[in-house]
Design a protein around this motif. Structure first.
Motif, PDB file in Angstrom:
ATOM      1  N   GLU A 234     -59.423  11.867  -4.720  1.00  0.00           N
ATOM      2  CA  GLU A 234     -59.112  13.175  -4.581  1.00  0.00           C
ATOM      3  C   GLU A 234     -58.848  13.853  -3.484  1.00  0.00           C
ATOM      4  N   LEU A 235     -59.814  14.439  -2.436  1.00  0.00           N
ATOM      5  CA  LEU A 235     -60.050  15.538  -1.083  1.00  0.00           C
ATOM      6  C   LEU A 235     -58.835  14.734  -0.535  1.00  0.00           C
ATOM      7  N   LEU A 236     -58.731  13.449  -0.506  1.00  0.00           N
ATOM      8  CA  LEU A 236     -57.536  12.964   0.608  1.00  0.00           C
ATOM      9  C   LEU A 236     -56.257  13.243  -0.843  1.00  0.00           C
ATOM     10  N   LEU A 237     -56.272  13.327  -1.285  1.00  0.00           N
ATOM     11  CA  LEU A 237     -54.936  13.468  -2.183  1.00  0.00           C
ATOM     12  C   LEU A 237     -54.681  15.066  -2.164  1.00  0.00           C
ATOM     13  N   ALA A 238     -55.710  15.659  -1.985  1.00  0.00           N
ATOM     14  CA  ALA A 238     -54.959  17.204  -2.054  1.00  0.00           C
ATOM     15  C   ALA A 238     -54.909  17.904  -0.638  1.00  0.00           C
ATOM     16  N   GLY A 239     -55.238  16.311   1.007  1.00  0.00           N
ATOM     17  CA  GLY A 239     -54.807  16.977   1.518  1.00  0.00           C
ATOM     18  C   GLY A 239     -55.805  17.666   2.838  1.00  0.00           C
ATOM     19  N   PHE A 240     -57.080  17.359   2.468  1.00  0.00           N
ATOM     20  CA  PHE A 240     -58.476  17.993   3.253  1.00  0.00           C
ATOM     21  C   PHE A 240     -59.072  16.552   3.592  1.00  0.00           C
ATOM     22  N   ASP A 241     -59.287  17.064   4.939  1.00  0.00           N
ATOM     23  CA  ASP A 241     -60.246  16.159   5.644  1.00  0.00           C
ATOM     24  C   ASP A 241     -61.233  16.005   5.488  1.00  0.00           C
ATOM     25  N   GLY A 272     -49.300  21.263  -9.189  1.00  0.00           N
ATOM     26  CA  GLY A 272     -49.349  22.188 -10.926  1.00  0.00           C
ATOM     27  C   GLY A 272     -50.270  23.093 -10.317  1.00  0.00           C
ATOM     28  N   MET A 273     -51.018  22.697  -9.484  1.00  0.00           N
ATOM     29  CA  MET A 273     -52.550  23.300  -9.271  1.00  0.00           C
ATOM     30  C   MET A 273     -52.192  24.757  -8.017  1.00  0.00           C
ATOM     31  N   ASN A 274     -52.684  25.652  -8.610  1.00  0.00           N
ATOM     32  CA  ASN A 274     -52.369  27.053  -8.056  1.00  0.00           C
ATOM     33  C   ASN A 274     -53.333  27.210  -7.464  1.00  0.00           C
ATOM     34  N   ALA A 275     -54.819  27.217  -7.837  1.00  0.00           N
ATOM     35  CA  ALA A 275     -55.731  27.752  -7.712  1.00  0.00           C
ATOM     36  C   ALA A 275     -56.570  27.620  -6.383  1.00  0.00           C
ATOM     37  N   GLU A 276     -56.291  29.293  -5.186  1.00  0.00           N
ATOM     38  CA  GLU A 276     -57.391  29.272  -4.245  1.00  0.00           C
ATOM     39  C   GLU A 276     -58.719  28.491  -4.223  1.00  0.00           C
ATOM     40  N   CYS A 277     -59.023  27.731  -3.192  1.00  0.00           N
ATOM     41  CA  CYS A 277     -60.306  27.190  -3.723  1.00  0.00           C
ATOM     42  C   CYS A 277     -60.421  26.337  -1.859  1.00  0.00           C
ATOM     43  N   GLY A 278     -61.028  26.469  -1.390  1.00  0.00           N
ATOM     44  CA  GLY A 278     -61.756  24.977  -0.371  1.00  0.00           C
ATOM     45  C   GLY A 278     -62.404  24.196  -0.410  1.00  0.00           C
ATOM     46  N   LYS A 279     -62.259  23.819   0.161  1.00  0.00           N
ATOM     47  CA  LYS A 279     -62.869  21.636  -0.004  1.00  0.00           C
ATOM     48  C   LYS A 279     -64.401  21.964  -0.487  1.00  0.00           C
ATOM     49  N   GLU A 280     -64.937  22.250  -0.582  1.00  0.00           N
ATOM     50  CA  GLU A 280     -66.344  23.029  -1.469  1.00  0.00           C
ATOM     51  C   GLU A 280     -66.182  22.752  -2.372  1.00  0.00           C
ATOM     52  N   CYS A 281     -65.215  23.558  -2.888  1.00  0.00           N
ATOM     53  CA  CYS A 281     -64.868  24.405  -4.113  1.00  0.00           C
ATOM     54  C   CYS A 281     -63.680  23.265  -4.835  1.00  0.00           C
ATOM     55  N   TYR A 282     -63.382  22.624  -4.277  1.00  0.00           N
ATOM     56  CA  TYR A 282     -62.452  21.605  -4.855  1.00  0.00           C
ATOM     57  C   TYR A 282     -63.261  20.501  -4.813  1.00  0.00           C
ATOM     58  N   ALA A 283     -64.463  20.239  -4.281  1.00  0.00           N
ATOM     59  CA  ALA A 283     -65.132  19.057  -3.890  1.00  0.00           C
ATOM     60  C   ALA A 283     -65.578  19.057  -5.560  1.00  0.00           C
ATOM     61  N   PRO A 439     -65.845  22.689 -16.719  1.00  0.00           N
ATOM     62  CA  PRO A 439     -64.544  22.600 -16.113  1.00  0.00           C
ATOM     63  C   PRO A 439     -63.076  22.552 -15.739  1.00  0.00           C
ATOM     64  N   ARG A 440     -62.537  22.097 -14.910  1.00  0.00           N
ATOM     65  CA  ARG A 440     -60.992  22.546 -14.410  1.00  0.00           C
ATOM     66  C   ARG A 440     -60.376  20.929 -16.167  1.00  0.00           C
ATOM     67  N   PHE A 441     -58.916  21.894 -16.740  1.00  0.00           N
ATOM     68  CA  PHE A 441     -59.096  20.444 -17.434  1.00  0.00           C
ATOM     69  C   PHE A 441     -58.341  19.862 -16.247  1.00  0.00           C
ATOM     70  N   ASP A 442     -57.100  19.853 -15.756  1.00  0.00           N
ATOM     71  CA  ASP A 442     -56.814  19.908 -15.513  1.00  0.00           C
ATOM     72  C   ASP A 442     -56.228  18.075 -14.562  1.00  0.00           C
ATOM     73  N   LEU A 443     -58.119  18.841 -14.398  1.00  0.00           N
ATOM     74  CA  LEU A 443     -58.944  17.664 -13.161  1.00  0.00           C
ATOM     75  C   LEU A 443     -59.520  17.025 -13.468  1.00  0.00           C
TER      76      LEU A 443
END
Length: 807
Positions: A234-241, A272-283, A439-443
């Motif tokens: 999911e990190l890779l799909l979101a564009g994170f290294d 559809g995800m518009n939340a401001e979140c860093g790599k650690e937060c998203y993980a 936990p986020r429903f979209d995830l």
């Protein structure tokens, strides 16, 4: 009564003297011979006095059966049809079960099936619903106490007897948990603080809801790996290294930098995800969503009582899955061992791609990390081996992992290994707790499919370890409650930034070996973790990641040792070994989830194949006994003249029908269809030959004598007159199986060969009845079904003797 008895005796005399053939058809042959013999010896007075006796010898049962049959003849001759129907509905509701049994004195009796009382399903369902939805104070109390088993055993806690063992085991497990939690965070792709949260909450919740006294629930390497694979994808799909030390790549949004926290932040707009979140937060968001959904699955499985799903995970599948996942874990930690920076591979074939990248970048290896890793592995392996060898002399296992971490952290801190040698370290670990978050429903929607194998594996490992401990220490667990406990160990912590948990074998064994008595030890372990969370976490800043990788790799010793057991496993069961190899290979070379699915499907296919092509055999008689066995497996077995005994060691159903027939025809050396066709062909040619002979009236045909030509057309001689099918290894029949038996009964009957069934269980008998195998009213059942092979063989011999005498 005396007049009626006299009438029966006279009826017997009249029928025997005038219609002996009719009496023989009414009575079974063995019974008829007994009755006839008894009559010749006793006469009418003997029979009359015999009937007046109160004893119930086996021979008298034969006379009672005679009376019942003669009574039926009398009723059918002299009673009106309405009375006959009334007698039939009241006293003949079910046919007499004609499974014949004989003892050594040649007397016989019948096994009679019990009457099945048909239950009113509607009433049963309504009763269960009323019972389920009724609410009384007592029922509510039992529900609460069942849902929280701690309320039952904690008031009975024997403090003086249990407290010392619980405290010691709790401290040891807590000390082990801290380094393992920090190390396994590498597998999950998360920060160490989240692993500590997971270990803390899991122990508290299982203390309240678990039914096992000894299982250690918390962070587990295999579960961490499964979580980490989903997080990385999911990190890779979101564009994170995925490179831990690299600057995150730009995703679908604008790159912003938070100067206060020095954290790279993304304004994510992916799907559809518009939340401001860093790599650690998203993980951690992915991990908590995955954990929540897995917990919901486990609770739903508990509600609908779907624990039977675990039965499809055999020991071979679980061992192969764990070994394959261990290879994946080992591969993922190699880059930390030698200190190289390579991208984290995702998708199928991750193991192969990772090793290719390792060898490509081996020249960049960090000498400091290599030396540190070598020293740590030697120390850990030596300590483990010594601990295993002298575990009976040690009161509790040595906390080797904690000692290694403390020493390595001090060396790294005072030696400035990160600054001088660029050795990768754990970094800052914050103290305290983060505010809970839903936990986020979209995830959840994105990881719903990934959560299913995670939920099943977590539950299976927990229940397996619970049952193992319960069996060893003589108490019981409730598997359904264990599913609830594990489910809530995932649901509740997911609100507190934790990820999936399970019972762990290594920590459970340590727990039992250190004197654990109850789950109070779990609370002690949670307190140790809490101490680290509140005060000691920042001290691990300088801990090298290669040290954590060494701890993970050494903990895989048990799973990797399974390779040494392959020859012994192959010697015990070849099919299970193949299942293990296939599951292990698929889990390592494809992915853990696909490997588990492949293992389950392949294991089920092996079972299907084994039932499609089971063992078949012709049986011979063990000398001087009434028992029969496989003629190819045992010596000194004697064949039964004119009788073939066939055994089929599997259920007879649609998938193995053809194999059943082929095996039967091959072993008996007779295909009734071919033989019937050959006989028809012979009859046709014989008619043509006679017709031609009459027309031409010639002595020879093609230079051969007519007699020689006729001999060449004669069908083969059949060397048996009865076929006994041993049904002891046939657990059930489906419609195709019943039709198959009816088919061979018809085909062999055309060749004047009797087909007798022996050792049928009640399920098979019921299937044969419903399928019409025994004919209308089951009239021929007593001459087709036998309780043992020997009874069937004796009946076949008696039948042959009767046929020979009639000739």
């Amino acid at each position: 009564m005396n007049a009626f008895k006299l009438m029966l005796i006279e009826a017997y005399d009249f029928l025997f003297l005038t219609q002996p053939a009719f009496v023989s058809t009414v009575l079974p042959s063995a019974m008829c011979m007994l009755v006839v013999g008894g009559r010749k010896e006793r006469g009418r007075q003997g029979i009359s006095s015999f009937l007046c006796q109160e004893s119930c010898a086996p021979e008298k049962l034969c006379y009672c059966a005679l009376i019942r049959n003669l009574l039926w003849i009398y009723c059918s001759c002299f009673m009106p049809l309405e009375k006959i129907h009334e007698v039939n509905t009241k006293t003949m509701e079910r046919p007499h079960e004609a499974t014949k049994m004989e003892n050594n004195t040649s007397s016989c009796f019948f096994m009679e099936r019990k009457t099945r009382v048909k239950a009113n399903r509607k009433e049963i369902v309504l009763t269960k619903l009323r019972k389920s939805f009724s609410c009384t104070p007592r029922k509510l109390k039992n529900f609460v106490m069942d849902f929280f088993p701690v309320l039952r055993w904690l008031p009975k806690y024997q403090c003086k007897e249990y407290i010392w063992g619980d405290v010691m085991s709790g401290l040891v497990i807590g000390i082990i948990l801290v380094p393992q939690a920090i190390a396994y965070s590498l597998l999950a792709g998360l920060k160490p603080i989240y692993s500590l949260y997971t270990s803390f909450f899991a122990n508290i919740i299982y203390f309240l809801m678990g039914t096992s006294r000894h299982v250690s629930v918390g962070i587990f390497s295999l579960i961490s790996l499964m979580v980490g694979q989903v997080v990385d994808r999911e990190l890779l799909l979101a564009g994170f290294d995925l490179n831990d030390d690299a600057t995150p790549a730009l995703g679908h949004g604008s790159l912003q930098t938070d100067s206060q926290s020095n954290t790279t932040v993304f304004n994510l707009t992916t799907e559809g995800m518009n939340a401001e979140c860093g790599k650690e937060c998203y993980a951690i968001g992915i991990a908590t969503a995955l954990t929540f959904v897995a917990g919901v699955y486990q609770v739903l499985m508990g509600v609908f009582r779907l624990g039977f799903v675990s039965m499809y995970l055999s020991e071979s599948v679980l061992d192969g899955f764990a070994t394959g996942a261990s290879l994946t874990i080992l591969t993922a930690q190699v880059k930390y061992l030698i200190g190289i920076k390579i991208p984290r591979s995702q998708g199928h074939g991750m193991l192969v791609i990772t090793w290719i990248n390792i060898f490509r970048n081996i020249s960049q290896a960090n000498i400091c990390d290599i030396i540190t890793s070598a020293i740590c592995i030697v120390v850990l392996v030596t300590a483990k081996e010594l601990g295993d060898r002298y575990k009976h002399k040690l009161k509790f296992p040595l906390p080797t992992e904690l000692i290694v971490i403390v020493v390595a952290t001090l060396v790294s801190h005072y030696g400035n290994l990160n600054e001088v040698y660029s050795s990768s370290v754990s970094g800052a670990i914050p103290t305290g707790f983060i505010a809970p978050k839903v936990p986020r429903f979209d995830l959840m929607i994105r990881v719903a499919i990934d959560a299913l194998p995670l939920a099943v594996v977590s539950f299976v490992f927990t229940v397996s370890l619970s049952e193992m401990c319960a069996k060893k220490y003589a108490y019981t667990i409730r598997a359904n409650q264990e599913m609830f406990a594990v489910g809530f160990c995932n649901i509740i912590p997911s609100f507190f930034h934790s990820f999936a948990t399970s019972a762990a074998l290594a920590k459970t064994l340590v727990k039992t070996s250190t004197g654990c008595q109850t789950q109070v030890s779990g609370v002690i372990s949670a307190m140790v973790v809490l101490l680290v969370l509140l005060f000691l976490a920042p001290l691990f800043y300088s801990l090298q990641k290669c040290v954590l990788a060494c701890i993970i790799i050494v903990s895989l010793r048990g799973a990797l040792r399974k390779f040494r057991d392959v020859p012994a496993r192959y010697h015990v069961n070849k099919v299970d070994t193949v299942v293990w190899v296939v599951t292990m290979s698929a889990s390592a070379l494809i992915s853990t989830e696909i490997g588990l699915l492949v293992g389950i499907v392949f294991s089920m296919l092996c079972i299907i194949v084994r039932t499609q092509q089971p063992r078949t055999a012709l049986l011979g008689q063990i000398q001087d006994t009434n028992f029969y066995e496989d003629d190819l497996e045992y010596e000194n077995l004697s064949s039964v003249p004119k009788v073939k005994i066939f055994r089929f060691e599997a259920p007879l159903y649609y998938a193995n029908r053809n194999y059943f027939l082929k095996s039967l025809y091959r072993l008996t050396d007779l295909d009734p269809n071919l033989e019937a066709a050959r006989r028809k062909k012979y009859e046709k040619k014989e008619k043509q030959h006679l017709k031609k002979e009459n027309q031409q009236n010639q002595p020879t045909v093609n230079g051969l004598d007519n007699r020689d030509t006729t001999l060449q057309l004669v069908p083969k001689q059949i060397d048996f007159q009865a076929l006994v099918v041993d049904c002891s290894s046939i657990p059930f029949l489906d419609t195709t199986g019943v039709n198959t038996l009816k088919e061979i009964l018809k085909d062999y009957k055309e060749l004047n060969i009797s087909v007798l069934l022996a050792c049928c269980n009640p399920s098979v008998i019921d299937s044969l009845k419903r399928g019409g195998y025994f004919g209308k009213d089951f009239g021929g059942m007593q001459e087709m079904l036998f309780y043992s092979i020997h009874n069937a063989v004796r009946f076949a011999k008696d039948q042959k003797l009767t046929a020979d005498c009639s000739v």
